[in-house]
Motif scaffolding. Structure first.
Motif, PDB file in Angstrom:
ATOM      1  N   ALA A   1       0.844  -1.202   0.000  1.00  0.00           N
ATOM      2  CA  ALA A   1       0.000   0.000   0.000  1.00  0.00           C
ATOM      3  C   ALA A   1       0.871   1.241   0.000  1.00  0.00           C
ATOM      4  CB  ALA A   1      -0.931   0.000   1.209  1.00  0.00           C
ATOM      5  N   ARG A   2       1.933   1.215   0.807  1.00  0.00           N
ATOM      6  CA  ARG A   2       2.972   2.249   0.807  1.00  0.00           C
ATOM      7  C   ARG A   2       4.330   1.571   0.913  1.00  0.00           C
ATOM      8  NH1 ARG A   2      -0.537   4.909   4.400  1.00  0.00           N
ATOM      9  NH2 ARG A   2      -1.333   6.909   3.631  1.00  0.00           N
ATOM     10  N   SER A   3       5.365   2.327   0.642  1.00  0.00           N
ATOM     11  CA  SER A   3       6.723   1.827   0.877  1.00  0.00           C
ATOM     12  C   SER A   3       7.007   1.816   2.371  1.00  0.00           C
ATOM     13  CB  SER A   3       7.746   2.727   0.180  1.00  0.00           C
ATOM     14  OG  SER A   3       7.563   2.725  -1.207  1.00  0.00           O
ATOM     15  N   HIS A   4       7.948   0.960   2.783  1.00  0.00           N
ATOM     16  CA  HIS A   4       8.378   0.953   4.177  1.00  0.00           C
ATOM     17  C   HIS A   4       8.874   2.342   4.572  1.00  0.00           C
ATOM     18  CE1 HIS A   4       8.262  -3.247   5.566  1.00  0.00           C
ATOM     19  NE2 HIS A   4       8.457  -3.570   4.301  1.00  0.00           N
ATOM     20  N   GLN A   5       8.441   2.808   5.722  1.00  0.00           N
ATOM     21  CA  GLN A   5       8.935   4.052   6.299  1.00  0.00           C
ATOM     22  C   GLN A   5       9.429   3.741   7.697  1.00  0.00           C
ATOM     23  OE1 GLN A   5       6.260   7.413   6.173  1.00  0.00           O
ATOM     24  NE2 GLN A   5       7.375   8.511   7.777  1.00  0.00           N
ATOM     25  N   VAL A   6      10.684   4.015   7.965  1.00  0.00           N
ATOM     26  CA  VAL A   6      11.281   3.679   9.248  1.00  0.00           C
ATOM     27  C   VAL A   6      10.469   4.295  10.381  1.00  0.00           C
ATOM     28  CG1 VAL A   6      13.320   4.003  10.702  1.00  0.00           C
ATOM     29  CG2 VAL A   6      13.590   3.389   8.295  1.00  0.00           C
ATOM     30  N   ASP A   7      10.239   3.491  11.416  1.00  0.00           N
ATOM     31  CA  ASP A   7       9.521   3.895  12.637  1.00  0.00           C
ATOM     32  C   ASP A   7       8.012   3.994  12.448  1.00  0.00           C
ATOM     33  OD1 ASP A   7      12.063   4.118  13.745  1.00  0.00           O
ATOM     34  OD2 ASP A   7      12.144   6.297  13.512  1.00  0.00           O
ATOM     35  N   VAL A   8       7.486   3.499  11.323  1.00  0.00           N
ATOM     36  CA  VAL A   8       6.044   3.553  11.068  1.00  0.00           C
ATOM     37  C   VAL A   8       5.538   2.142  10.795  1.00  0.00           C
ATOM     38  CG1 VAL A   8       4.233   4.373   9.492  1.00  0.00           C
ATOM     39  CG2 VAL A   8       6.074   5.917  10.200  1.00  0.00           C
ATOM     40  N   ASP A   9       4.404   1.798  11.413  1.00  0.00           N
ATOM     41  CA  ASP A   9       3.762   0.501  11.186  1.00  0.00           C
ATOM     42  C   ASP A   9       2.431   0.696  10.477  1.00  0.00           C
ATOM     43  OD1 ASP A   9       5.671  -1.190  12.405  1.00  0.00           O
ATOM     44  OD2 ASP A   9       4.890  -0.690  14.392  1.00  0.00           O
ATOM     45  N   GLU A  10       2.261  -0.036   9.370  1.00  0.00           N
ATOM     46  CA  GLU A  10       0.975  -0.082   8.673  1.00  0.00           C
ATOM     47  C   GLU A  10       0.426  -1.492   8.902  1.00  0.00           C
ATOM     48  OE1 GLU A  10       0.993   1.762   4.809  1.00  0.00           O
ATOM     49  OE2 GLU A  10       1.251   3.626   5.908  1.00  0.00           O
ATOM     50  N   VAL A  11      -0.778  -1.580   9.476  1.00  0.00           N
ATOM     51  CA  VAL A  11      -1.244  -2.829  10.084  1.00  0.00           C
ATOM     52  C   VAL A  11      -2.725  -3.059   9.800  1.00  0.00           C
ATOM     53  CG1 VAL A  11       0.459  -2.646  11.945  1.00  0.00           C
ATOM     54  CG2 VAL A  11      -1.806  -1.644  12.261  1.00  0.00           C
ATOM     55  N   GLU A  12      -3.179  -4.260  10.174  1.00  0.00           N
ATOM     56  CA  GLU A  12      -4.587  -4.645  10.172  1.00  0.00           C
ATOM     57  C   GLU A  12      -5.325  -4.328   8.861  1.00  0.00           C
ATOM     58  OE1 GLU A  12      -5.674  -4.605  14.907  1.00  0.00           O
ATOM     59  OE2 GLU A  12      -6.395  -2.948  13.691  1.00  0.00           O
ATOM     60  N   PRO A  13      -4.853  -4.863   7.723  1.00  0.00           N
ATOM     61  CA  PRO A  13      -5.579  -4.621   6.475  1.00  0.00           C
ATOM     62  C   PRO A  13      -6.942  -5.300   6.476  1.00  0.00           C
ATOM     63  CG  PRO A  13      -3.932  -6.327   6.152  1.00  0.00           C
ATOM     64  CD  PRO A  13      -3.695  -5.768   7.523  1.00  0.00           C
ATOM     65  N   ALA A  14      -7.884  -4.699   5.767  1.00  0.00           N
ATOM     66  CA  ALA A  14      -9.200  -5.297   5.518  1.00  0.00           C
ATOM     67  C   ALA A  14      -9.557  -5.057   4.061  1.00  0.00           C
ATOM     68  CB  ALA A  14     -10.261  -4.687   6.428  1.00  0.00           C
ATOM     69  N   LEU A  15     -10.188  -6.033   3.431  1.00  0.00           N
ATOM     70  CA  LEU A  15     -10.665  -5.937   2.051  1.00  0.00           C
ATOM     71  C   LEU A  15     -12.179  -6.100   2.079  1.00  0.00           C
ATOM     72  CD1 LEU A  15      -7.966  -8.218   0.414  1.00  0.00           C
ATOM     73  CD2 LEU A  15      -8.169  -5.741   0.052  1.00  0.00           C
ATOM     74  N   VAL A  16     -12.895  -5.092   1.593  1.00  0.00           N
ATOM     75  CA  VAL A  16     -14.353  -5.078   1.674  1.00  0.00           C
ATOM     76  C   VAL A  16     -14.918  -4.753   0.295  1.00  0.00           C
ATOM     77  CG1 VAL A  16     -16.354  -4.065   2.830  1.00  0.00           C
ATOM     78  CG2 VAL A  16     -14.170  -4.232   4.043  1.00  0.00           C
ATOM     79  N   PRO A  17     -15.790  -5.607  -0.278  1.00  0.00           N
ATOM     80  CA  PRO A  17     -16.369  -5.291  -1.589  1.00  0.00           C
ATOM     81  C   PRO A  17     -17.242  -4.048  -1.503  1.00  0.00           C
ATOM     82  CG  PRO A  17     -17.433  -7.227  -0.629  1.00  0.00           C
ATOM     83  CD  PRO A  17     -16.275  -6.899   0.265  1.00  0.00           C
TER      84      PRO A  17
END
Length: 450
Positions: free
Chosen positions: A343-359
């Motif tokens: 979804a995004r590139s890795h950024q140090v010290d940042v967490d991108e978490v808990e994805p959900a896919l919804v129609p």
């Protein structure tokens, strides 16, 4: 009633798996496939030029639902065939989150504007041991499976809020607090997966149920994983059975696996690894502390979309840690169609978490959390916001602008985690726990897309 910093089920056990697992029906878990020549563009989704088929916005910002407090043991959000969203949870109303108060296991309708309907009592016995409810549509109402102590139970209500199947045990099944069942509607009945502790391992089992919650045969073993962590099961129904996504370890690192089951739970596609990274400091579907293991699966056409979070641990406690959300298209056998796209590139010290896919109409909504990585927790509080982007499920092209529900400001503002989502017309309703250091409070918000 809340979540503490040790609540993540992604704690790494000391012993990893290297090769086939006892009782496993598939190949060794380190034999991941190679993409079959599908798209190879790894440009992050948020950096791609959107088609702007939809214009999206936050139509209702954060609504605080205190003095309601919800049990730490999970909540669910399900839309009935009549188009009503129902929130299912154990709820109490103490003066503050650290005091005791009578609790009830309930469902209520929840509108896009954040308004709750009347309570539907799902069980009249003590809710103290009720955990991990999983809901699925049943006619104009909803069915729920949940853990009650060592029992796995089923209950259902109709669109008028009336109990139609009284709470009952699923016979011959013994579970514990680690069991997190997943229920999906299928062919007038249901498919159910759950985990059960065994001798040094965790068994993953499937059970087919009829429309009244009666077993259609016996539980079938699907796979086993080492004891000590949650396999984070995700089940979806498809035309000819079920797709199942779960996590397991390879060389002491978590990876994401797919398997396909028949309508009666027979394994028709053996477990297949779909997270294909091989870096030592990278693993998939591991929570960062307060968030849940990030893993999701959605049926689309003759295949699927899958998403998970991918974490880089960094070196020691000095920095360089981060996580991103990855999305990939799969064919009907779980073979990746091209690369997994961040979804995004890795950024140090940042967490991108808990994805959900919804129609959402002819698109798919990708939602995920974004917050500051916590290296050492001494009274720490997460600060995750919620991002949302509509995608074309055929090629992962963004078809809307990116929109964000911001977390409350300040270092003690809390993070928007443990999210559930539902579509109501042109609204995307989200319910979350506003998470602090050792407790959380329930809240909701809504996106709208035209």
């Amino acid at each position: 009633m809340g979540l503490d910093a040790g609540s993540d089920s992604g704690v790494r056990p000391d012993a990893g798996q290297d090769g086939g697992l006892p009782g496993d029906t598939g190949p060794a878990p380190d034999s991941g496939p190679v993409p079959d020549g599908g798209p190879s563009d790894e440009t992050p989704l948020t950096e791609r030029t959107p088609r702007n088929d939809y214009a999206c916005a936050v139509t209702r910002d954060r609504t605080d639902h205190t003095p309601r407090y919800w049990s730490y043991g999970g909540h669910d959000l399900q839309v009935s065939s009549g188009g009503t969203a129902y929130s299912v949870r154990v709820e109490s109303m103490p003066p503050n989150p650290f005091e005791q108060a009578p609790a009830n296991f309930i469902a209520t309708s929840l509108a896009a504007d954040g308004t709750f309907g009347s309570n539907i009592i799902l069980a009249t016995n003590s809710p103290d041991e009720i955990l991990w409810p999983s809901a699925a549509p049943r006619g104009d109402g909803v069915a729920v499976v949940y853990v009650d102590g060592t029992r796995l139970r089923f209950v259902a209500f109709d669109g008028a809020g009336q109990e139609v199947i009284a709470a009952k045990d699923l016979p011959g099944i013994t579970v514990d607090f680690q069991t997190r069942p997943k229920l999906v509607a299928f062919g007038g009945g249901f498919g159910l997966v759950y985990q059960r502790p065994g001798a040094g391992n965790v068994e993953v089992l499937f059970l087919a149920l009829d429309g009244d919650g009666n077993p259609s045969g016996s539980s079938r073993p699907v796979t086993t994983t080492p004891e000590g962590y949650d396999p984070a099961l995700v089940l979806v129904g498809v035309a000819d059975g079920f797709g199942l996504l779960f996590r397991d370890q390879v060389n002491q690192r978590f990876q994401v696996f797919f398997t396909k089951l028949s309508p009666t739970g027979e394994v028709v596609v053996p477990r297949r690894r779909i997270s294909l990274h091989e870096e030592e400091q990278v693993e998939a579907a591991v929570g960062s502390g307060f968030d849940s293991p990030g893993i999701t699966l959605l049926a689309h056409g003759t295949g699927y979309l899958a998403a998970w979070n991918e974490s880089r641990r960094g070196e020691g406690l000095g920095g360089d840690a981060s996580s991103v959300v990855k999305v990939v298209r799969l064919d009907g056998s779980g073979v990746p169609l091209g690369v997994a796209v961040p979804a995004r590139s890795h950024q140090v010290d940042v967490d991108e978490v808990e994805p959900a896919l919804v129609p959402f109409g002819n698109a798919v909504a990708l939602m995920w959390g974004r917050g500051t990585h916590i290296y050492i927790c001494a009274g720490c509080t997460p600060d995750h916001r919620i991002d949302m982007l509509l995608l074309d499920p055929e090629d992962l092209t963004p078809v809307s602008n990116l929109v964000t529900i911001e977390a409350p400001p300040g270092i003690r503002g809390g993070g928007l985690l443990r999210r559930e989502a539902a579509v109501l017309g042109n609204s995307l309703l989200v319910v979350y726990g506003l998470t602090f250091h050792v407790h959380s409070t329930p809240g909701s918000a809504a996106f709208g897309c035209d």
